[in-house]
Design a protein around this motif. Sequence first.
Motif, PDB file in Angstrom:
ATOM      1  N   ARG A  22      -6.059   0.892   7.582  1.00 21.06           N
ATOM      2  CA  ARG A  22      -7.106   0.103   6.941  1.00 21.06           C
ATOM      3  C   ARG A  22      -8.189  -0.201   7.985  1.00 21.06           C
ATOM      4  O   ARG A  22      -7.895  -0.297   9.172  1.00 21.06           O
ATOM      5  N   GLU A  64      -6.054  -0.188 -11.614  1.00 15.78           N
ATOM      6  CA  GLU A  64      -6.649   0.132 -10.327  1.00 15.78           C
ATOM      7  C   GLU A  64      -7.595   1.319 -10.480  1.00 15.78           C
ATOM      8  O   GLU A  64      -7.448   2.133 -11.398  1.00 15.78           O
ATOM      9  N   ALA A  70      -6.507  -1.577  -2.296  1.00 17.40           N
ATOM     10  CA  ALA A  70      -5.069  -1.658  -2.548  1.00 17.40           C
ATOM     11  C   ALA A  70      -4.319  -0.749  -1.597  1.00 17.40           C
ATOM     12  O   ALA A  70      -3.395  -1.166  -0.897  1.00 17.40           O
ATOM     13  N   THR A  71      -4.727   0.514  -1.545  1.00 15.56           N
ATOM     14  CA  THR A  71      -4.059   1.498  -0.701  1.00 15.56           C
ATOM     15  C   THR A  71      -5.063   2.528  -0.231  1.00 15.56           C
ATOM     16  O   THR A  71      -5.782   3.097  -1.051  1.00 15.56           O
TER      17      THR A  71
END
Length: 354
Positions: free
Chosen positions: A156, A117, A148-149
């Motif tokens: 988000r 990542e 992803a985060t």
Amino acid sequence: MPRNAKKQNEPILLVKPASRMFGLDYLHVSLIVLVIILIGLAFALSGFKPGPTLTNCPYGVSNGSVCANTVHSSSQVLSAAEMILASYSATNSSLSLIPYYSLINKINVSYAPSLKEWLVVVPYIDPLANNQMFYMSLLLYDSNLSLATPFIQSLRPITPTQNQAVALGTISIYGKSLCSYNTPIQVYDIVDPYAPGSIQSFYTGINATKEYGNKINVTYKVVFTGFAIDKYKNFGINQTQAVGESLWCASKQPQYFQAYLNNFTILYTYNPLPNTTMSQFAAGAGMNMTQYNACMLRAPQVLNAQALLTQFYGITITPAYIVNCKYLTLPQTLNDAIGYSLGQIANGTANSIH
């Protein structure tokens, strides 16, 4: 005293020969032993093979001996992160300010081989916290550069877009082209007169015109969003929209517009005003009333058409500014977006921007 007589109490030194081994004294034996040890060490070292030397591993080592391979480059990751940041502009929270106040030129991108990542750290200025600097962290999958985060306790983006945050206060709108590659550039103020900050947005446009002169051309696009719709029940559609029509017509005489706003703000409480009162504001500002009244007659049709502009640019929050038909910004960051757009033209890079 006789020459061979000894002095009393004089110390006597006895020198004995060193013991010998095979005809050698201790010093020579020690040297021989040291040589033997060195020879043995040399044989031992000859059995070791040198380990691999890793060079040019920009993304780190994946298993201790092999350079990490990535699907995407850091520049591709940066571009994806800019798009994710821009998506936050449609979030109905204070997070919508982040893309406009992010320091794009100071974003740090790094790769985590163990996670596969990318970590993107975005510094941004929080205008709600005395302009202190904070950091937003995003983790993106290397496989497809999806999010992803986000950073801890963050939402988000609700509606991902392909827009990109390209500079402080500046979001490049996907699929839109520049109006001009020379000055003056077009600057649109898209505003619902009933939205918070709308009147100040008009003043922001006036101040920008004073600062940049003939480098920009500011025009005002009045639209009616949910803030105006909430007024229909109590005031009716016509009277509610008449406020926007009057503001738009007043802006068509820019030399008198600030004086009109000064009069307008005396009585305006974000509720509709009588038409006669707004006409008095225009006359008191010194406007050409024939031109003003003619404008008011055609304003309803013009403003209905301007509503399509918000759909064309995908604007969900007003007031908002569109700079040179390509860049989305807020009234608070208008100068940053204008400066960025003018800089692109001055540097000759307007044809190669996002």
